[in-house]
Design an enzyme around this catalytic site. Structure first.
Site: not given
Length: 254
Positions: A158-160, A162
Site C-alpha cells: 500500500g505504501y509503495a 501510494s
C-alpha cells in the site's frame, strides 16, 4: 542571491509537522522567515515542541488536528484553515503512514488507510489550496515522496503504491499549474531516522544492509530536509516544476 531564499511574509502549511521530517521542514521554513501552520492527527493545539521552536525563531504559529484518513474531517479542516488565513503561500504535503504486512496478508483495512492518508487526502488538500494559488498566480506545493516512488519495497504494498502515485500526481499538477505561477515538486527521502523506520533500524540485519548501500554511510535526519524544502519554497526554484528531489545520501545512485 541569498535574498531569493528569503521566505519572510510567507505562510506555510505543513502537514505531519509534529515530528520527524515534517517538523524539520517546518523549522527550516521558519528559519527562512515563513510563518507556520502545522497540522497532524495528534499535534497538541498548544504547547507542542514544534510550536515552541518556531516561536523561538520569532515566527507566528498555528496548530490544527486532522485525521487524514477521515474525508469529512479533512474537508472541515480545509474550511477552517481557509477561514483563519487569507492566503497560504506554501503547502507541504508531508503527512503519511506506513503499515507493514506481506502482500498476501495485506488486508483492505491496511490498504485503504494508507491510500487515504498518503494519496487521497493529499490530492484533496492540493486541489482545494492549489485552486486559490492558481487564481492569484503564485504558490508552492511540495509533496513528500519516497524511495518507493521508484522502488517496490518489501511488505509495504500500500505504501509503495501510494508513493508511486505521488510521483505521478506531482507531474500531473505541475503540467497544469506551472504556467499559472504555481510550482509543484516533491522531496523523496532516503532512509531517515524517524518513527517510520524504527522497525528497520531495530533489525540488525536490515539496518546493516541499508547502511552498506548508502554511499554517505549514515541514516538521514530531519534537519537534512531544511535546505531542500526552503529551496523548493523559494524564488530560487521559480523554474523548477514536476521534479522529485532525492535526499537519500546517494542511495538511488548505487
Amino acid at each position: 542571491m541569498l535574498e531569493k531564499f528569503n521566505l519572510e511574509g510567507k505562510v506555510a502549511l505543513v502537514t505531519g509537522a509534529k515530528r520527524g521530517i515534517g517538523k524539520g521542514i517546518a523549522l527550516g521554513l521558519a528559519e527562512a522567515g515563513a510563518d507556520i501552520i502545522a497540522v497532524s492527527a495528534s499535534l497538541e493545539l498548544e504547547g507542542s515542541e514544534v510550536e515552541k521552536e518556531v516561536k523561538a525563531l520569532g515566527r507566528n504559529f498555528k496548530a490544527y488536528q486532522c485525521d487524514f484518513s477521515d474525508r469529512d474531517a479533512l474537508y472541515k479542516f480545509i474550511e477552517q484553515v481557509k477561514a483563519d488565513f487569507d492566503q497560504i503561500d506554501i503547502l507541504v504535503n508531508n503527512a503519511g503512514t506506513i503499515l507493514r504486512a506481506p502482500a498476501a496478508e495485506h488486508g483492505d483495512d491496511l490498504w485503504d488507510k494508507v491510500i487515504d492518508v498518503n494519496l487521497n487526502s493529499q490530492f484533496v488538500l492540493s486541489r482545494e489550496i492549489g485552486k486559490d494559488m492558481v487564481e492569484r498566480g503564485s504558490g508552492k506545493i511540495i509533496f513528500t515522496a519516497s524511495l518507493l516512488t521508484f522502488q517496490g519495497g518489501i511488505t509495504v504494498p500500500g505504501y509503495a503504491a501510494s508513493k508511486g502515485a505521488i510521483g505521478q500526481l506531482v507531474k500531473a499538477l505541475a503540467n497544469e499549474w506551472a504556467g499559472k505561477g504555481v510550482n509543484v515538486n516533491a522531496i523523496a527521502p532516503g532512509y531517515i531516522d524517524t518513527d517510520n523506520t524504527e522497525a528497520l533500524r531495530n533489525d540488525p540485519i536490515r539496518s546493516k544492509s541499508i547502511l552498506d548501500r548508502i554511499p554517505q554511510g549514515r541514516w538521514g535526519t530531519p534537519d537534512d530536509f531544511k535546505g531542500p524544502a526552503v529551496f523548493l519554497s523559494s524564488d530560487a526554484a521559480s523554474y523548477v516544476n514536476g521534479t522529485i528531489l532525492l535526499v537519500d545520501g546517494g542511495w538511488m545512485g548505487r
